[in-house]
Design a protein around this motif. Structure first.
Motif, PDB file in Angstrom:
ATOM      1  N   ALA A 234     -41.336  19.426  -3.796  1.00 22.27           N
ATOM      2  CA  ALA A 234     -41.125  20.414  -4.856  1.00 22.27           C
ATOM      3  C   ALA A 234     -39.662  20.410  -5.274  1.00 22.27           C
ATOM      4  CB  ALA A 234     -41.535  21.815  -4.392  1.00 22.27           C
ATOM      5  N   GLY A 235     -38.967  19.302  -4.979  1.00 17.32           N
ATOM      6  CA  GLY A 235     -37.521  19.271  -5.207  1.00 17.32           C
ATOM      7  C   GLY A 235     -37.040  18.321  -6.277  1.00 17.32           C
ATOM      8  N   ILE A 236     -37.937  17.767  -7.077  1.00 17.35           N
ATOM      9  CA  ILE A 236     -37.500  16.868  -8.139  1.00 17.35           C
ATOM     10  C   ILE A 236     -36.758  17.679  -9.205  1.00 17.35           C
ATOM     11  CG2 ILE A 236     -38.259  15.261  -9.925  1.00 17.35           C
ATOM     12  CD1 ILE A 236     -40.700  14.671  -8.184  1.00 17.35           C
ATOM     13  N   GLY A 237     -35.525  17.316  -9.428  1.00 13.45           N
ATOM     14  CA  GLY A 237     -34.683  18.067 -10.347  1.00 13.45           C
ATOM     15  C   GLY A 237     -33.655  18.922  -9.645  1.00 13.45           C
ATOM     16  N   MET A 238     -33.712  18.972  -8.307  1.00 15.95           N
ATOM     17  CA  MET A 238     -32.785  19.816  -7.554  1.00 15.95           C
ATOM     18  C   MET A 238     -31.339  19.348  -7.707  1.00 15.95           C
ATOM     19  SD  MET A 238     -32.193  22.422  -5.671  1.00 15.95           S
ATOM     20  CE  MET A 238     -33.790  22.971  -5.051  1.00 15.95           C
ATOM     21  N   ASP A 239     -31.106  18.041  -7.730  1.00 25.62           N
ATOM     22  CA  ASP A 239     -29.736  17.527  -7.866  1.00 25.62           C
ATOM     23  C   ASP A 239     -29.086  18.032  -9.156  1.00 25.62           C
ATOM     24  OD1 ASP A 239     -30.005  16.199  -5.507  1.00 25.62           O
ATOM     25  OD2 ASP A 239     -30.420  14.242  -6.405  1.00 25.62           O
ATOM     26  N   LYS A 240     -29.846  18.005 -10.229  1.00 24.92           N
ATOM     27  CA  LYS A 240     -29.327  18.471 -11.516  1.00 24.92           C
ATOM     28  C   LYS A 240     -29.056  19.970 -11.474  1.00 24.92           C
ATOM     29  CE  LYS A 240     -30.431  18.578 -16.462  1.00 24.92           C
ATOM     30  NZ  LYS A 240     -31.442  18.197 -17.497  1.00 24.92           N
ATOM     31  N   LEU A 241     -29.940  20.703 -10.832  1.00 27.28           N
ATOM     32  CA  LEU A 241     -29.765  22.152 -10.731  1.00 27.28           C
ATOM     33  C   LEU A 241     -28.524  22.500  -9.913  1.00 27.28           C
ATOM     34  CD1 LEU A 241     -30.926  24.983 -11.307  1.00 27.28           C
ATOM     35  CD2 LEU A 241     -32.257  24.763  -9.187  1.00 27.28           C
ATOM     36  N   LEU A 242     -28.344  21.804  -8.795  1.00 24.06           N
ATOM     37  CA  LEU A 242     -27.172  22.069  -7.951  1.00 24.06           C
ATOM     38  C   LEU A 242     -25.887  21.697  -8.673  1.00 24.06           C
ATOM     39  CD1 LEU A 242     -28.432  20.824  -4.459  1.00 24.06           C
ATOM     40  CD2 LEU A 242     -28.406  23.148  -5.363  1.00 24.06           C
ATOM     41  N   ALA A 243     -25.931  20.613  -9.428  1.00 30.22           N
ATOM     42  CA  ALA A 243     -24.741  20.195 -10.174  1.00 30.22           C
ATOM     43  C   ALA A 243     -24.341  21.256 -11.190  1.00 30.22           C
ATOM     44  CB  ALA A 243     -25.009  18.862 -10.880  1.00 30.22           C
ATOM     45  N   SER A 244     -25.324  21.931 -11.772  1.00 29.45           N
ATOM     46  CA  SER A 244     -25.017  22.975 -12.753  1.00 29.45           C
ATOM     47  C   SER A 244     -24.293  24.150 -12.091  1.00 29.45           C
ATOM     48  CB  SER A 244     -26.292  23.460 -13.434  1.00 29.45           C
ATOM     49  OG  SER A 244     -27.127  24.184 -12.535  1.00 29.45           O
ATOM     50  N   TYR A 245     -24.648  24.444 -10.842  1.00 33.22           N
ATOM     51  CA  TYR A 245     -23.972  25.525 -10.124  1.00 33.22           C
ATOM     52  C   TYR A 245     -22.573  25.096  -9.680  1.00 33.22           C
ATOM     53  CZ  TYR A 245     -28.536  27.795  -9.940  1.00 33.22           C
ATOM     54  OH  TYR A 245     -29.738  28.383 -10.267  1.00 33.22           O
ATOM     55  N   GLU A 246     -22.446  23.817  -9.314  1.00 29.11           N
ATOM     56  CA  GLU A 246     -21.140  23.306  -8.908  1.00 29.11           C
ATOM     57  C   GLU A 246     -20.150  23.365 -10.069  1.00 29.11           C
ATOM     58  OE1 GLU A 246     -21.755  19.431  -7.404  1.00 29.11           O
ATOM     59  OE2 GLU A 246     -22.493  20.097  -5.441  1.00 29.11           O
ATOM     60  N   GLU A 247     -20.625  23.057 -11.261  1.00 28.15           N
ATOM     61  CA  GLU A 247     -19.754  23.105 -12.432  1.00 28.15           C
ATOM     62  C   GLU A 247     -19.227  24.517 -12.680  1.00 28.15           C
ATOM     63  OE1 GLU A 247     -22.026  21.616 -15.647  1.00 28.15           O
ATOM     64  OE2 GLU A 247     -21.994  19.523 -14.963  1.00 28.15           O
ATOM     65  N   LYS A 248     -20.008  25.511 -12.276  1.00 26.26           N
ATOM     66  CA  LYS A 248     -19.614  26.905 -12.456  1.00 26.26           C
ATOM     67  C   LYS A 248     -18.904  27.464 -11.213  1.00 26.26           C
ATOM     68  CE  LYS A 248     -23.777  27.663 -15.242  1.00 26.26           C
ATOM     69  NZ  LYS A 248     -25.070  28.407 -15.314  1.00 26.26           N
ATOM     70  N   SER A 249     -18.737  26.598 -10.198  1.00 26.34           N
ATOM     71  CA  SER A 249     -18.153  27.033  -8.917  1.00 26.34           C
ATOM     72  C   SER A 249     -18.954  28.201  -8.327  1.00 26.34           C
ATOM     73  CB  SER A 249     -16.682  27.435  -9.091  1.00 26.34           C
ATOM     74  OG  SER A 249     -15.914  26.345  -9.536  1.00 26.34           O
ATOM     75  N   ASP A 250     -20.257  28.141  -8.522  1.00 23.39           N
ATOM     76  CA  ASP A 250     -21.155  29.193  -8.051  1.00 23.39           C
ATOM     77  C   ASP A 250     -21.774  28.758  -6.727  1.00 23.39           C
ATOM     78  OD1 ASP A 250     -22.944  31.204  -7.646  1.00 23.39           O
ATOM     79  OD2 ASP A 250     -23.904  31.074  -9.619  1.00 23.39           O
ATOM     80  N   ASP A 251     -20.993  28.919  -5.652  1.00 26.13           N
ATOM     81  CA  ASP A 251     -21.475  28.492  -4.339  1.00 26.13           C
ATOM     82  C   ASP A 251     -22.673  29.319  -3.872  1.00 26.13           C
ATOM     83  OD1 ASP A 251     -19.526  26.555  -4.220  1.00 26.13           O
ATOM     84  OD2 ASP A 251     -18.105  27.830  -3.141  1.00 26.13           O
ATOM     85  N   TYR A 252     -22.694  30.594  -4.207  1.00 22.86           N
ATOM     86  CA  TYR A 252     -23.788  31.464  -3.780  1.00 22.86           C
ATOM     87  C   TYR A 252     -25.118  30.959  -4.331  1.00 22.86           C
ATOM     88  CZ  TYR A 252     -26.628  35.688  -3.223  1.00 22.86           C
ATOM     89  OH  TYR A 252     -27.635  36.576  -2.914  1.00 22.86           O
ATOM     90  N   SER A 253     -25.157  30.672  -5.614  1.00 23.11           N
ATOM     91  CA  SER A 253     -26.395  30.190  -6.229  1.00 23.11           C
ATOM     92  C   SER A 253     -26.773  28.808  -5.707  1.00 23.11           C
ATOM     93  CB  SER A 253     -26.264  30.151  -7.750  1.00 23.11           C
ATOM     94  OG  SER A 253     -26.123  31.448  -8.278  1.00 23.11           O
ATOM     95  N   LYS A 254     -25.774  27.993  -5.432  1.00 22.01           N
ATOM     96  CA  LYS A 254     -26.034  26.647  -4.895  1.00 22.01           C
ATOM     97  C   LYS A 254     -26.717  26.734  -3.539  1.00 22.01           C
ATOM     98  CE  LYS A 254     -23.801  22.359  -3.489  1.00 22.01           C
ATOM     99  NZ  LYS A 254     -22.507  21.650  -3.298  1.00 22.01           N
TER     100      LYS A 254
END
Length: 258
Positions: A234-254
């Motif tokens: 159920a994790g296809i697309g997770m890398d892209k999602l995590l990258a979006s949080y990294e760009e925002k420096s949103d460690d909590y959401s990551k």
């Protein structure tokens, strides 16, 4: 124990970690990436594994084993006469692509989720949903749970992740401790040989020493048996999602997403 005894000694110059559940890997990786924590964390783990190895080798002196021949003589005996294993509705593989995420939500095990956040209630409020009633961690558990529900809604509504699966049924029969998996009902071409291990550790009042092959009809019985297999993600697309949080420096959401 396997990590401590077999794997960790092979990597003396790098930290080796065993994590019980994939969802708990976040805290471990975070500690290893933290310059202020990684050295102590690695040293403590190495010391723990050393103690585990000592205990393991000490226990071996007290443990006794049957030989493989003896264990096979005491395998589970099934009377296959008159037995007809149910035939699967299909033979071969079936793919399940883009399974609706909302259909999967009721099956989420929330206990590893709370373990990642190091939230553990005291008996009788240890597991979900009773953890919300715990005097010490209940309020915080409810907070992160509510945040997770908001993220799940965003993921589902935005189709940010993809869930795929594959299931398969094949004709199969046991040959000793192994399982022959056949291409079709002709049972002449072996697709794969699944080698299983048989119990050998001597235990009081244990009448049988099992292997997975005991639960499949033997080839020489003439009974046509089958085996089922599956794999899901159920994790296809997770890398892209995590990258979006990294760009925002949103460690909590990551961490929440992981």
């Amino acid at each position: 124990m396997h990590t401590a005894v077999k794997i960790e000694p092979m990597y003396p110059n790098a930290p080796v970690m065993h994590v019980l559940d994939a969802s708990r890997a976040v805290a471990v990786v975070s500690s290893l990436l933290d310059d202020d924590l990684k050295d102590d964390f690695s040293a403590e783990t190495r010391e723990l594994y050393e103690e585990m190895r000592e205990e393991h080798y000490a226990s071996l002196e007290e443990r006794k084993f049957k030989s493989l021949v003896q264990a096979r003589d005491m395998q589970m005996r099934v009377d296959w006469k008159g037995r007809t294993p149910p035939k699967p509705s299909f033979i071969g593989k079936r793919k399940y692509a883009n399974v609706p995420l909302e259909d999967l939500l009721p099956y989420i095990d929330w206990n590893p989720f709370f373990a990642v956040w190091q939230l553990r209630g005291k008996y009788p409020n240890r597991g979900y949903p009773r953890i919300f009633d715990d005097e010490t961690v209940g309020a915080e558990a409810k907070k992160v749970f509510d945040d997770a529900q908001k993220m799940l809604k965003s993921i589902v509504d935005g189709r940010k992740l993809t869930a795929n699966g594959v299931a398969a049924f094949y004709p199969a029969n046991a040959v000793g401790d192994d399982i022959e998996v056949y291409k079709d009902e002709e049972r002449t071409k072996v697709l794969e040989l699944l080698c299983t291990l048989r119990q050998q550790e001597l235990r009081d009042e244990q009448p049988e020493y099992l292997a997975m092959s005991d639960f499949i009809a033997p080839k020489d019985s003439g009974v046509k048996d089958y085996i089922g297999l599956f794999a899901v993600t159920a994790g296809i697309g997770m890398d892209k999602l995590l990258a979006s949080y990294e760009e925002k420096s949103d460690d909590y959401s990551k961490i929440m997403a992981q």
